[in-house]
Design a protein around this motif. Structure first.
Motif, PDB file in Angstrom:
ATOM      1  N   LEU A  56       0.827  -1.208   0.000  1.00  0.00           N
ATOM      2  CA  LEU A  56       0.000   0.000   0.000  1.00  0.00           C
ATOM      3  C   LEU A  56       0.858   1.253   0.000  1.00  0.00           C
ATOM      4  CD1 LEU A  56      -2.378  -1.131   2.872  1.00  0.00           C
ATOM      5  CD2 LEU A  56      -2.920  -1.130   0.442  1.00  0.00           C
ATOM      6  N   THR A  57       0.270   2.331  -0.473  1.00  0.00           N
ATOM      7  CA  THR A  57       0.874   3.652  -0.370  1.00  0.00           C
ATOM      8  C   THR A  57      -0.160   4.570   0.269  1.00  0.00           C
ATOM      9  OG1 THR A  57       2.252   3.309  -2.315  1.00  0.00           O
ATOM     10  CG2 THR A  57       1.903   5.587  -1.632  1.00  0.00           C
ATOM     11  N   VAL A  58       0.237   5.233   1.341  1.00  0.00           N
ATOM     12  CA  VAL A  58      -0.652   6.139   2.068  1.00  0.00           C
ATOM     13  C   VAL A  58       0.009   7.504   2.114  1.00  0.00           C
ATOM     14  CG1 VAL A  58      -1.752   6.590   4.297  1.00  0.00           C
ATOM     15  CG2 VAL A  58      -1.583   4.244   3.446  1.00  0.00           C
ATOM     16  N   ASP A  59      -0.774   8.547   1.852  1.00  0.00           N
ATOM     17  CA  ASP A  59      -0.258   9.914   1.878  1.00  0.00           C
ATOM     18  C   ASP A  59      -0.472  10.506   3.272  1.00  0.00           C
ATOM     19  OD1 ASP A  59       1.010  12.010   0.520  1.00  0.00           O
ATOM     20  OD2 ASP A  59      -0.899  13.042   0.234  1.00  0.00           O
ATOM     21  N   ASN A  60       0.545  11.124   3.795  1.00  0.00           N
ATOM     22  CA  ASN A  60       0.512  11.792   5.106  1.00  0.00           C
ATOM     23  C   ASN A  60       0.053  10.893   6.249  1.00  0.00           C
ATOM     24  OD1 ASN A  60       1.347  14.394   4.175  1.00  0.00           O
ATOM     25  ND2 ASN A  60      -0.698  14.658   3.308  1.00  0.00           N
ATOM     26  N   PRO A  61       0.611   9.696   6.397  1.00  0.00           N
ATOM     27  CA  PRO A  61       0.176   8.834   7.496  1.00  0.00           C
ATOM     28  C   PRO A  61       0.834   9.238   8.812  1.00  0.00           C
ATOM     29  CG  PRO A  61       1.965   7.774   6.372  1.00  0.00           C
ATOM     30  CD  PRO A  61       1.660   9.055   5.606  1.00  0.00           C
ATOM     31  N   GLU A  62       0.295   8.713   9.879  1.00  0.00           N
ATOM     32  CA  GLU A  62       0.931   8.815  11.187  1.00  0.00           C
ATOM     33  C   GLU A  62       1.614   7.467  11.413  1.00  0.00           C
ATOM     34  OE1 GLU A  62      -0.638   8.631  15.668  1.00  0.00           O
ATOM     35  OE2 GLU A  62      -1.462  10.278  14.478  1.00  0.00           O
ATOM     36  N   ILE A  63       2.911   7.461  11.649  1.00  0.00           N
ATOM     37  CA  ILE A  63       3.666   6.226  11.838  1.00  0.00           C
ATOM     38  C   ILE A  63       4.098   6.148  13.295  1.00  0.00           C
ATOM     39  CG2 ILE A  63       5.692   4.898  11.158  1.00  0.00           C
ATOM     40  CD1 ILE A  63       5.530   6.413   8.463  1.00  0.00           C
ATOM     41  N   THR A  64       3.706   5.065  13.957  1.00  0.00           N
ATOM     42  CA  THR A  64       4.009   4.892  15.372  1.00  0.00           C
ATOM     43  C   THR A  64       4.785   3.600  15.589  1.00  0.00           C
ATOM     44  OG1 THR A  64       1.891   5.958  15.868  1.00  0.00           O
ATOM     45  CG2 THR A  64       2.976   4.779  17.676  1.00  0.00           C
ATOM     46  N   PRO A  65       6.011   3.677  16.118  1.00  0.00           N
ATOM     47  CA  PRO A  65       6.721   2.448  16.475  1.00  0.00           C
ATOM     48  C   PRO A  65       5.983   1.768  17.631  1.00  0.00           C
ATOM     49  CG  PRO A  65       8.206   4.354  16.510  1.00  0.00           C
ATOM     50  CD  PRO A  65       6.808   4.874  16.382  1.00  0.00           C
ATOM     51  N   ILE A  66       5.811   0.449  17.550  1.00  0.00           N
ATOM     52  CA  ILE A  66       5.120  -0.285  18.606  1.00  0.00           C
ATOM     53  C   ILE A  66       5.939  -1.499  19.004  1.00  0.00           C
ATOM     54  CG2 ILE A  66       2.808   0.530  18.000  1.00  0.00           C
ATOM     55  CD1 ILE A  66       2.345  -2.074  16.504  1.00  0.00           C
ATOM     56  N   GLY A  67       5.711  -1.979  20.205  1.00  0.00           N
ATOM     57  CA  GLY A  67       6.424  -3.138  20.722  1.00  0.00           C
ATOM     58  C   GLY A  67       5.841  -4.446  20.214  1.00  0.00           C
ATOM     59  N   GLU A  68       6.555  -5.521  20.476  1.00  0.00           N
ATOM     60  CA  GLU A  68       6.172  -6.864  20.019  1.00  0.00           C
ATOM     61  C   GLU A  68       4.796  -7.275  20.534  1.00  0.00           C
ATOM     62  OE1 GLU A  68       6.381 -10.359  18.026  1.00  0.00           O
ATOM     63  OE2 GLU A  68       8.059  -8.960  17.988  1.00  0.00           O
ATOM     64  N   HIS A  69       4.528  -7.047  21.816  1.00  0.00           N
ATOM     65  CA  HIS A  69       3.240  -7.467  22.393  1.00  0.00           C
ATOM     66  C   HIS A  69       2.087  -6.634  21.846  1.00  0.00           C
ATOM     67  CE1 HIS A  69       5.162 -10.294  25.049  1.00  0.00           C
ATOM     68  NE2 HIS A  69       6.003  -9.349  25.439  1.00  0.00           N
ATOM     69  N   GLU A  70       2.313  -5.335  21.727  1.00  0.00           N
ATOM     70  CA  GLU A  70       1.275  -4.457  21.173  1.00  0.00           C
ATOM     71  C   GLU A  70       1.014  -4.827  19.716  1.00  0.00           C
ATOM     72  OE1 GLU A  70       0.209   0.292  20.862  1.00  0.00           O
ATOM     73  OE2 GLU A  70       2.254  -0.298  21.320  1.00  0.00           O
ATOM     74  N   TYR A  71       2.080  -5.123  18.962  1.00  0.00           N
ATOM     75  CA  TYR A  71       1.957  -5.528  17.564  1.00  0.00           C
ATOM     76  C   TYR A  71       1.116  -6.801  17.449  1.00  0.00           C
ATOM     77  CZ  TYR A  71       3.383  -7.416  13.014  1.00  0.00           C
ATOM     78  OH  TYR A  71       3.389  -7.950  11.749  1.00  0.00           O
ATOM     79  N   ALA A  72       1.422  -7.803  18.272  1.00  0.00           N
ATOM     80  CA  ALA A  72       0.705  -9.076  18.208  1.00  0.00           C
ATOM     81  C   ALA A  72      -0.778  -8.893  18.540  1.00  0.00           C
ATOM     82  CB  ALA A  72       1.351 -10.084  19.155  1.00  0.00           C
ATOM     83  N   ALA A  73      -1.080  -8.126  19.575  1.00  0.00           N
ATOM     84  CA  ALA A  73      -2.476  -7.896  19.966  1.00  0.00           C
ATOM     85  C   ALA A  73      -3.234  -7.117  18.895  1.00  0.00           C
ATOM     86  CB  ALA A  73      -2.526  -7.155  21.302  1.00  0.00           C
ATOM     87  N   LEU A  74      -2.609  -6.083  18.372  1.00  0.00           N
ATOM     88  CA  LEU A  74      -3.255  -5.272  17.341  1.00  0.00           C
ATOM     89  C   LEU A  74      -3.441  -6.070  16.056  1.00  0.00           C
ATOM     90  CD1 LEU A  74      -4.437  -2.527  16.740  1.00  0.00           C
ATOM     91  CD2 LEU A  74      -2.141  -1.704  16.181  1.00  0.00           C
ATOM     92  N   ARG A  75      -2.457  -6.895  15.710  1.00  0.00           N
ATOM     93  CA  ARG A  75      -2.572  -7.719  14.501  1.00  0.00           C
ATOM     94  C   ARG A  75      -3.738  -8.703  14.635  1.00  0.00           C
ATOM     95  NH1 ARG A  75       1.633 -11.923  11.714  1.00  0.00           N
ATOM     96  NH2 ARG A  75       0.500 -12.042   9.756  1.00  0.00           N
ATOM     97  N   GLU A  76      -3.866  -9.333  15.796  1.00  0.00           N
ATOM     98  CA  GLU A  76      -4.972 -10.264  16.014  1.00  0.00           C
ATOM     99  C   GLU A  76      -6.311  -9.546  15.881  1.00  0.00           C
ATOM    100  OE1 GLU A  76      -6.753 -13.009  19.583  1.00  0.00           O
ATOM    101  OE2 GLU A  76      -4.577 -12.813  19.438  1.00  0.00           O
ATOM    102  N   HIS A  77      -6.414  -8.363  16.467  1.00  0.00           N
ATOM    103  CA  HIS A  77      -7.646  -7.568  16.384  1.00  0.00           C
ATOM    104  C   HIS A  77      -7.958  -7.188  14.935  1.00  0.00           C
ATOM    105  CE1 HIS A  77     -10.677  -4.586  17.361  1.00  0.00           C
ATOM    106  NE2 HIS A  77     -10.001  -3.710  16.646  1.00  0.00           N
ATOM    107  N   LEU A  78      -6.943  -6.702  14.199  1.00  0.00           N
ATOM    108  CA  LEU A  78      -7.163  -6.287  12.806  1.00  0.00           C
ATOM    109  C   LEU A  78      -7.476  -7.481  11.907  1.00  0.00           C
ATOM    110  CD1 LEU A  78      -4.392  -3.550  12.498  1.00  0.00           C
ATOM    111  CD2 LEU A  78      -6.879  -3.211  12.702  1.00  0.00           C
ATOM    112  N   GLN A  79      -6.887  -8.655  12.174  1.00  0.00           N
ATOM    113  CA  GLN A  79      -7.194  -9.850  11.391  1.00  0.00           C
ATOM    114  C   GLN A  79      -8.645 -10.272  11.614  1.00  0.00           C
ATOM    115  OE1 GLN A  79      -4.027 -12.422  12.736  1.00  0.00           O
ATOM    116  NE2 GLN A  79      -2.922 -12.192  10.806  1.00  0.00           N
ATOM    117  N   THR A  80      -9.115 -10.175  12.842  1.00  0.00           N
ATOM    118  CA  THR A  80     -10.507 -10.507  13.149  1.00  0.00           C
ATOM    119  C   THR A  80     -11.446  -9.566  12.403  1.00  0.00           C
ATOM    120  OG1 THR A  80      -9.890 -11.356  15.313  1.00  0.00           O
ATOM    121  CG2 THR A  80     -12.198 -10.750  15.015  1.00  0.00           C
ATOM    122  N   GLN A  81     -11.125  -8.284  12.394  1.00  0.00           N
ATOM    123  CA  GLN A  81     -11.926  -7.305  11.651  1.00  0.00           C
ATOM    124  C   GLN A  81     -11.912  -7.599  10.165  1.00  0.00           C
ATOM    125  OE1 GLN A  81     -10.295  -3.443  12.736  1.00  0.00           O
ATOM    126  NE2 GLN A  81     -12.198  -2.970  13.819  1.00  0.00           N
ATOM    127  N   ALA A  82     -10.735  -7.911   9.632  1.00  0.00           N
ATOM    128  CA  ALA A  82     -10.600  -8.174   8.193  1.00  0.00           C
ATOM    129  C   ALA A  82     -11.392  -9.415   7.788  1.00  0.00           C
ATOM    130  CB  ALA A  82      -9.130  -8.329   7.824  1.00  0.00           C
TER     131      ALA A  82
END
Length: 89
Positions: A56-82
């Motif tokens: 993907l290409t996104v114009d003017n995004p907000e980029i936030t570094p996140i930790g391993e645990h936050e990444y895993a939890a957010l990925r699971e949530h976004l996969q469920t939504q998808a």
């Protein structure tokens, strides 16, 4: 070992074994994507979304570094939504 040396050793170990994770938020739609790397050209950012596996290409995004645990939890949530919307893996 002194405290500064311990910090350097821990940081070096993490740099060698920790992959960076980023939450990329499309500020126009408030959609959140996950990636491990990105390329920035001007105000546009190109990356591979780790949930949909699309590039993907996104114009003017907000980029936030996140930790391993936050990444895993957010990925699971976004996969469920998808999956619920038919866009998932």
């Amino acid at each position: 070992m002194s405290a500064p040396r311990i910090l350097i050793v821990v940081a070096a170990a993490c740099a060698a074994g920790c992959s960076p994770h980023y939450a990329v938020t499309d500020t126009a739609t408030q959609t959140i994507y996950l990636t491990r790397s990105y390329e920035q050209t001007g105000s546009a950012v190109t990356f591979k979304d780790r949930v949909t596996k699309r590039r993907l290409t996104v114009d003017n995004p907000e980029i936030t570094p996140i930790g391993e645990h936050e990444y895993a939890a957010l990925r699971e949530h976004l996969q469920t939504q998808a999956r619920a919307t038919g866009e998932g893996e």
